[in-house]
Scaffold this active site. Structure first.
Site: not given
Ligand code: ARG
Length: 458
Positions: A20, A107, A152-153, A274, A280, A287, A319, A322
């Site tokens: 990651s 964790n 409206t509309h 454009s 333009k 947009e 994981q 993110k």
């Molecule tokens: N890179 C992992 C994540 O973003 C970290 C936690 C990893 N934990 C594990 N038990 N492998 O979730």
């Protein structure tokens, strides 16, 4: 086609799918901050010797300086940001580095780091939304007396104040800010110390790390602590709703900037030309704000689906929490900035707005109300008489105010000359003085309340 990839060897594929670091390197400041809090607590509790803690703290600070200066050398074998920091720490201070990971797990570490990141993201969004509100309020005050068609509309309905229209968006953004602030309050608890899932046998002090990291208190259940991503979902849901509002405003600008409307001239800084049509001036930024809403909603959906059905506690699926949050945050930040710039700099055409506000028999309701109030007709009858008057005006290709008193009286003898007082768009707008209505004085009252709320009296 991808089968050939297996020639790379399963270990290389595993390394790539497992890592990651390409995205979670964004968490490095938060990771180091959480580790500094953790080791300070370990020392205070006598779990780690003071000299070891000092070495760890110095090492972590050095890593922060290195990352700040040179970025992070990514190594897929080291999987994630947590392992990168720890590996570098042992390069710098040797085996003592290994003591940092006492009484914690990746964790609770990742849950803590990510919370810190999302909390910061929420604060940034709140700040940016405050600037957008300020821009809306400024333009609303400037245009309290500017008259535009209210729709409206998307059909001309009744004339309204442009300032009123701007303040409608102020209200939406207020609700967005309150959603982010609710979410922030709810999430401001520290999962650090939940360890892998069950807590730890070491005599840690979770209140201590919670307060060092600016959290209100430690989370109460270790299983929930490491498997909870509600804070990220709350962020994404609030972001989705906020970008939805931005996209509505963006759409108004797209429509208003089109030639048939001609209500606004978008600033050069937020338009593009454009490549083949020199005349333009395209509302690209608006947009894209409209488009980004789709991607932000997609990010929200992605995390909902990732989390759905995961058994307690941590699973590696998490994981994947993110990238959607990072993406949504970048897109939202850009969208807010773009809308703030457009609102602040857009040129409104008051004359064009007024001209269109005067079409479409926009004061027909005022006429009907006048019949009720002054000529004492029941509303249903007034509605009917108004219909006849509108038809007559339509027949003559003129507005209501262009009909003569005789023409009015031929339709209903109870109509007298005062009627002309309510047929102008100015009279119409000024008359809507109920609380929260579009009368310019009401708009100025909204502006004043908003300025108080924003804590900046002008
Ligand atoms: N890179 C992992 C994540 O973003 C970290 C936690 C990893 N934990 C594990 N038990 N492998 O979730």
């Amino acid at each position: 086609m991808w089968g050939g990839r297996f020639a790379d060897g399963p270990s290389s594929i595993m390394r790539e799918i497992n890592a990651s670091i390409p995205f979670d390197k964004k968490l490095w400041r938060h990771d180091i901050r959480a580790s500094l809090a953790h080791v300070a607590m370990l020392a205070e509790q006598g779990i780690v010797e003071a000299e070891d803690a000092t070495q760890i703290i110095n090492g972590l600070n050095q890593i922060a300086q290195e990352y700040e200066a040179d970025g992070i050398a990514e190594n897929l074998d080291l999987e994630d940001i947590h392992m990168h920091v720890e590996a570098r720490l042992s390069e710098i201070i040797g085996p003592v580095a290994g003591r940092l990971h006492t009484a914690r797990s990746r964790n609770d570490q990742v849950a803590t780091d990510f919370r810190l990141w999302v909390r910061e993201a929420m604060d940034m969004v709140d700040d940016a939304l405050g600037s957008l509100q300020k821009a809306l309020v400024d333009r609303a005050e400037e245009h309290a007396d500017t008259i535009m068609p209210g729709f409206t509309h998307l059909q001309s309905a009744q004339p309204v104040s442009l300032g009123h229209h701007m303040m409608a968006y102020y209200e939406m953004i207020s609700r967005d800010r309150s959603r982010f602030s609710d979410a922030r309050k709810r999430m401001n608890e520290s999962p650090l110390g939940a360890a892998a899932l069950a807590g730890t046998g070491f005599p840690i002090n979770r209140e201590n790390t919670a307060s060092l990291l600016g959290f209100d208190e430690p989370t109460r259940n270790s299983l929930d602590s490491v498997s909870d991503r509600d804070f990220a979902l709350d962020y994404l849901m609030a972001a989705t709703q906020c970008s939805l509002h931005l996209s509505r405003l963006a759409e108004e600008f797209v429509i208003w900037a089109s030639q048939p409307f001609g209500f606004v001239k978008l600033p050069d800084s937020f338009s593009t030309g454009s490549s083949i049509m020199p005349q333009k001036r395209n509302p690209d930024a608006a947009e894209l704000v409209r488009g980004h809403c789709g991607r932000i909603a997609g990010a929200m959906n992605a995390l909902v689906i990732t989390m759905k059905g995961l058994p307690l506690a941590y699973s590696k699926d998490m994981q994947d929490d993110k990238p959607p949050v990072f993406e949504a945050h970048d897109l939202l930040g850009l969208s807010i900035a773009a809308m703030t710039g457009m609102v602040a700099e857009v040129e409104f055409s008051g004359s064009r707005m007024r001209a269109l506000a005067e079409t479409g028999f926009s004061t027909a309701t005022d006429f009907a109300d006048w019949l009720v109030r002054e000529a004492k007709l029941p509303f249903r009858e007034a509605h009917h008489v108004t219909g006849a008057v509108v038809s007559l005006a339509e027949e003559h290709g003129c507005g209501l105010a262009d009909l003569t008193l005789e023409q009015f009286q031929a339709i209903d003898g109870r109509i007298h000359a005062d009627v002309f007082n309510v047929l102008s768009v100015d009279a119409s707008v000024a008359s809507r003085s109920s609380y929260g209505g579009t009368a310019p004085d009401q708009v100025r009252a909204q502006v004043a309340r908003a300025r108080t709320a924003l804590g900046r009296e002008k």
